[in-house]
Design an enzyme around this catalytic site. Structure first.
Site, PDB file in Angstrom:
ATOM      1  N   ASN A   9      12.579  -6.439   2.100  1.00  0.00           N
ATOM      2  CA  ASN A   9      13.979  -6.161   2.419  1.00  0.00           C
ATOM      3  C   ASN A   9      13.998  -5.721   3.872  1.00  0.00           C
ATOM      4  OD1 ASN A   9      16.604  -5.293   2.592  1.00  0.00           O
ATOM      5  ND2 ASN A   9      16.355  -3.532   1.223  1.00  0.00           N
ATOM      6  N   TRP A  10      14.363  -6.662   4.725  1.00  0.00           N
ATOM      7  CA  TRP A  10      14.308  -6.368   6.162  1.00  0.00           C
ATOM      8  C   TRP A  10      15.403  -5.394   6.597  1.00  0.00           C
ATOM      9  CZ3 TRP A  10      13.437 -11.791   8.940  1.00  0.00           C
ATOM     10  CH2 TRP A  10      12.186 -12.285   8.565  1.00  0.00           C
ATOM     11  N   LYS A  11      16.435  -5.262   5.768  1.00  0.00           N
ATOM     12  CA  LYS A  11      17.594  -4.419   6.114  1.00  0.00           C
ATOM     13  C   LYS A  11      18.208  -4.894   7.439  1.00  0.00           C
ATOM     14  CE  LYS A  11      15.619  -0.738   3.397  1.00  0.00           C
ATOM     15  NZ  LYS A  11      15.526   0.698   3.104  1.00  0.00           N
ATOM     16  N   HIS A  94      21.887  -2.227  -3.637  1.00  0.00           N
ATOM     17  CA  HIS A  94      20.970  -1.342  -2.909  1.00  0.00           C
ATOM     18  C   HIS A  94      21.650  -0.002  -2.648  1.00  0.00           C
ATOM     19  CE1 HIS A  94      18.355   0.322   0.127  1.00  0.00           C
ATOM     20  NE2 HIS A  94      17.433  -0.510  -0.330  1.00  0.00           N
ATOM     21  N   GLU A  96      21.714   1.866  -0.188  1.00  0.00           N
ATOM     22  CA  GLU A  96      22.397   1.976   1.110  1.00  0.00           C
ATOM     23  C   GLU A  96      23.783   1.345   1.042  1.00  0.00           C
ATOM     24  OE1 GLU A  96      19.154   0.325   3.388  1.00  0.00           O
ATOM     25  OE2 GLU A  96      17.964   2.085   2.862  1.00  0.00           O
ATOM     26  N   GLU A 166      14.597   1.950  -7.508  1.00  0.00           N
ATOM     27  CA  GLU A 166      14.368   2.543  -6.195  1.00  0.00           C
ATOM     28  C   GLU A 166      14.923   3.959  -6.174  1.00  0.00           C
ATOM     29  OE1 GLU A 166      13.781  -0.735  -3.056  1.00  0.00           O
ATOM     30  OE2 GLU A 166      15.907  -0.267  -3.131  1.00  0.00           O
ATOM     31  N   GLY A 172      12.489   5.009   2.485  1.00  0.00           N
ATOM     32  CA  GLY A 172      12.373   5.275   3.913  1.00  0.00           C
ATOM     33  C   GLY A 172      11.959   6.691   4.255  1.00  0.00           C
ATOM     34  N   SER A 212       9.273   3.584  -0.168  1.00  0.00           N
ATOM     35  CA  SER A 212       8.036   3.935   0.534  1.00  0.00           C
ATOM     36  C   SER A 212       6.794   3.330  -0.122  1.00  0.00           C
ATOM     37  CB  SER A 212       7.892   5.457   0.678  1.00  0.00           C
ATOM     38  OG  SER A 212       8.972   5.981   1.433  1.00  0.00           O
ATOM     39  N   GLY A 233      10.723  -2.167   1.962  1.00  0.00           N
ATOM     40  CA  GLY A 233      11.546  -2.075   3.163  1.00  0.00           C
ATOM     41  C   GLY A 233      10.677  -2.065   4.404  1.00  0.00           C
ATOM     42  N   GLY A 234      10.426  -0.879   4.928  1.00  0.00           N
ATOM     43  CA  GLY A 234       9.708  -0.721   6.193  1.00  0.00           C
ATOM     44  C   GLY A 234       8.429  -1.539   6.295  1.00  0.00           C
TER      45      GLY A 234
HETATM   46  P1  PGA Z   1      11.294   1.458   2.107  1.00  0.00           P
HETATM   47  O1  PGA Z   1      12.645   0.767   1.571  1.00  0.00           O
HETATM   48  O2  PGA Z   1      10.156   0.633   1.598  1.00  0.00           O
HETATM   49  O3  PGA Z   1      11.432   1.431   3.600  1.00  0.00           O
HETATM   50  O4  PGA Z   1      11.276   2.851   1.555  1.00  0.00           O
HETATM   51  C1  PGA Z   1      12.695   0.192   0.304  1.00  0.00           C
HETATM   52  C2  PGA Z   1      14.073  -0.369   0.051  1.00  0.00           C
HETATM   53  O5  PGA Z   1      15.048   0.281   0.447  1.00  0.00           O
HETATM   54  O6  PGA Z   1      14.228  -1.459  -0.523  1.00  0.00           O
END
Ligand code: PGA
Length: 249
Positions: A9-11, A94, A96, A166, A172, A212, A233-234
């Site tokens: 998930n590049w966001k 998600h 966010e 999640e 994050g 994470s 994500g990251g």
């Molecule tokens: P993260 O994000 O791996 O950076 O914690 C995961 C996500 O939000 O899908």
């Protein structure tokens, strides 16, 4: 046997050129993965990256789609538009999107239905915030999220759903859920699916862990029987890290 999966998930990261460079690197590195590999990119990358990944086992996901089919909704991108790029998946729900863009159960229910109608496979995210975990309310929160937006689906529609647990406090933050916390919640989610759609459907549902998850802890998380992979994500923004996670699955 249910599908194992590692999804990125590049966001809101990477210009088009940077995204193309990362997808190119991944295409070279990921030849015969043991699991389904998906990268979730911003809308503007989808068509180019889907084209670039033709002939590669890597699939493409959008990170969102509109809750309306088409029309006067300036700035929105419909599920049909996403599907027309060659993307096969769509990340929905998600945390966010829920927190910053006020996507509630009803909006998400519409998005999931539109994604399915247009042949996209939703990767539907659920998870509790820190205060809810501290109050021991994580199970009821996750149950309400499922009941609010996806448990309306038919048995047939359910076959196209992937879930991602999640915990919001882990996204994050570097605070990963322990393998035990992940396994407990995944088993609980699977029990809810069994109640609603039956044991076979529950056994066949892919449930990813996200929050994470990285090159160091992925193997330990994926070793749990109910953790079918990760939504990353990251650590999906660097090809070597993402490849290490894919290899851990
Ligand atoms: P993260 O994000 O791996 O950076 O914690 C995961 C996500 O939000 O899908």
């Amino acid at each position: 046997m249910r599908t194992k999966m590692v999804a990125g998930n590049w966001k809101m990261n990477k210009t088009l050129q940077e995204g193309v460079a990362l997808a190119t690197e991944l295409k070279k590195a990921v030849k015969n993965p043991k699991c389904e590999v998906v990268i979730g990119t911003p809308f503007i990358h989808l068509a180019t990256v889907a084209e670039l990944l033709k002939g590669s086992p890597i699939k493409v996901a959008a990170e969102n789609c509109a809750d309306k089919a088409s029309g006067a909704y300036t700035g929105e991108v419909s599920a049909a538009m996403v599907a027309s790029t060659g993307a096969e998946y769509c990340i929905l729900g998600h945390s966010e999107r829920r927190a910053y863009y006020h996507e509630d159960y009803d909006i998400l229910r519409e998005k999931v239905l539109l994604a399915l109608e247009n042949g996209l496979k939703p990767i539907f995210c659920i998870g509790e915030v820190k205060e809810e975990r501290e109050a021991g309310r994580q199970n009821e929160v996750v149950r309400a999220q499922l009941e609010g937006s996806v448990f309306n689906l038919s048995q047939e529609e359910w076959k196209n759903i992937t879930l991602a647990y999640e915990p919001v406090w882990a996204i994050g933050t570097g605070l990963t859920a322990t393998p035990q916390q992940a396994q407990e919640m995944h088993a609980y989610i699977r029990s809810l699916i069994a109640e609603k759609y039956g044991k076979e459907a529950a056994e066949n549902t892919t449930i990813l862990y996200g929050g994470s998850c990285n090159a160091k802890n992925a193997a330990e998380l994926f070793a749990n029987p109910d953790v079918d992979g990760g939504l990353i994500g990251g650590a999906s923004l660097k090809a070597p890290d993402f490849c290490t996670i894919i290899a851990a699955r």
